[in-house]
Design an enzyme around this catalytic site. Structure first.
Site, PDB file in Angstrom:
ATOM      1  N   ALA A  56       1.123  -1.424  -0.069  1.00 33.77           N
ATOM      2  CA  ALA A  56      -0.045   0.015   0.041  1.00 33.77           C
ATOM      3  C   ALA A  56       0.852   0.380  -0.295  1.00 33.77           C
ATOM      4  O   ALA A  56       1.938   1.736   0.639  1.00 33.77           O
ATOM      5  CB  ALA A  56      -0.674   0.118   1.075  1.00 33.77           C
ATOM      6  N   VAL A  82       4.602  -1.227   3.223  1.00 36.71           N
ATOM      7  CA  VAL A  82       3.687   0.489   3.122  1.00 36.71           C
ATOM      8  C   VAL A  82       4.954   0.968   2.266  1.00 36.71           C
ATOM      9  O   VAL A  82       6.032   0.172   1.803  1.00 36.71           O
ATOM     10  CB  VAL A  82       4.999   1.186   4.030  1.00 36.71           C
ATOM     11  CG1 VAL A  82       4.442   2.945   3.723  1.00 36.71           C
ATOM     12  CG2 VAL A  82       3.625   0.788   5.273  1.00 36.71           C
ATOM     13  N   LYS A  83       4.982   1.166   0.336  1.00 35.08           N
ATOM     14  CA  LYS A  83       5.408   1.455  -0.226  1.00 35.08           C
ATOM     15  C   LYS A  83       5.686   2.978  -0.808  1.00 35.08           C
ATOM     16  O   LYS A  83       5.009   3.244  -0.118  1.00 35.08           O
ATOM     17  CB  LYS A  83       4.523   1.485  -1.675  1.00 35.08           C
ATOM     18  CG  LYS A  83       5.333   0.327  -2.699  1.00 35.08           C
ATOM     19  CD  LYS A  83       3.677   0.037  -4.407  1.00 35.08           C
ATOM     20  CE  LYS A  83       4.185  -1.091  -4.758  1.00 35.08           C
ATOM     21  NZ  LYS A  83       3.866  -0.901  -6.099  1.00 35.08           N
ATOM     22  N   VAL A  84       7.002   3.190  -0.142  1.00 35.74           N
ATOM     23  CA  VAL A  84       7.505   4.901  -0.416  1.00 35.74           C
ATOM     24  C   VAL A  84       8.267   4.732  -1.595  1.00 35.74           C
ATOM     25  O   VAL A  84       8.437   3.834  -2.282  1.00 35.74           O
ATOM     26  CB  VAL A  84       8.504   5.194   0.411  1.00 35.74           C
ATOM     27  CG1 VAL A  84       7.718   4.736   2.018  1.00 35.74           C
ATOM     28  CG2 VAL A  84       9.665   4.277   0.462  1.00 35.74           C
TER      29      VAL A  84
END
Ligand code: G3P
Length: 220
Positions: A56, A82-84
């Site tokens: 996400a 968590v996508k960054v």
């Protein structure tokens, strides 16, 4: 090799997860927008369908807000990654999030130099976009080979290579040949991997010949 499905379409995920061959899911802001659904609701539903990592992506571009958004997203389910983006601020947020034990998928990777930084930032996954490199006449698979070679050279690099922006089955095959850990595959490409005309032809012939025996396997 782990197979993730690259979509936020819950019906597609449910259908393909039923094969037992799906190890996770990746989403991004464009895929979530395409779903037309509430971000947190669709992620909750996806995390209920698939036990493996579900990516996400944050929407912020500064590290402090990325950190806050990442912590909020990680509370959705234990299998949220968590996508960054692979930016200076993204890697700063990655270092902090991974330090808090949160899975991080560093995305929009287009060079080996970027991938080295992602590993140093403690990323769980790095997502090199092979299709978008091919789209501009670069060699996406050459990048995968470089990253896998570099990561293999350092025992303290625990980041997994998650090949993304896959356009066709040969991207998956070539990634597997190179030892990439994960391929995130659009539903249509994953379906295409099942199919071969000689399989269909051979199965049809087997069934015709079996029919001629007049026998049944279950009626014994
Ligand atoms: O996970 C990243 C992927 O969705 C990007 O694919 O086709 O937009 O380059 P594409």
């Amino acid at each position: 090799m782990k197979f993730f499905v690259d979509t936020a379409d819950v019906a597609e995920i449910r259908d393909l997860a039923a094969t037992g061959l799906v190890d996770g899911v990746t989403t991004n802001p464009s895929l979530v927008a395409k779903s037309g659904r509430d971000f947190f609701e669709v992620l909750e539903e996806i995390c209920d369908i698939v036990d493996g990592p579900v990516s996400a992506e944050v929407a912020a571009t500064d590290s402090d807000t990325m950190l806050a958004e990442g912590k909020a997203l990680s509370k959705i389910a234990k299998n949220i990654a968590v996508k960054v983006p692979l930016t200076r601020d993204g890697l700063k947020a990655c270092k902090a999030l991974s330090g808090d034990g949160i899975m991080v998928n560093v995305t929009l990777c287009f060079s080996a130099a970027q991938a080295i930084l992602a590993a140093k930032a403690g990323a769980t996954f790095v997502s090199p976009f092979v299709g978008r490199l091919d789209d501009i006449g670069s060699d996406g698979m050459a990048l995968i080979a470089d990253i896998v070679d570099i990561y293999d050279a350092y025992a303290n690099f625990d980041t997994e290579v998650l090949v993304a922006s896959i356009r066709h089955p040969m991207h998956v095959v070539d990634s597997a040949k190179m030892g990439a850990h994960v391929a995130t595959v659009p539903p249509a490409v994953l379906r295409a991997m099942f199919n071969h005309p000689l399989t269909d032809k051979g199965l049809a012939a087997f069934l015709v010949d079996w029919e001629k025996t007049g026998q049944s396997i279950l009626d014994r």
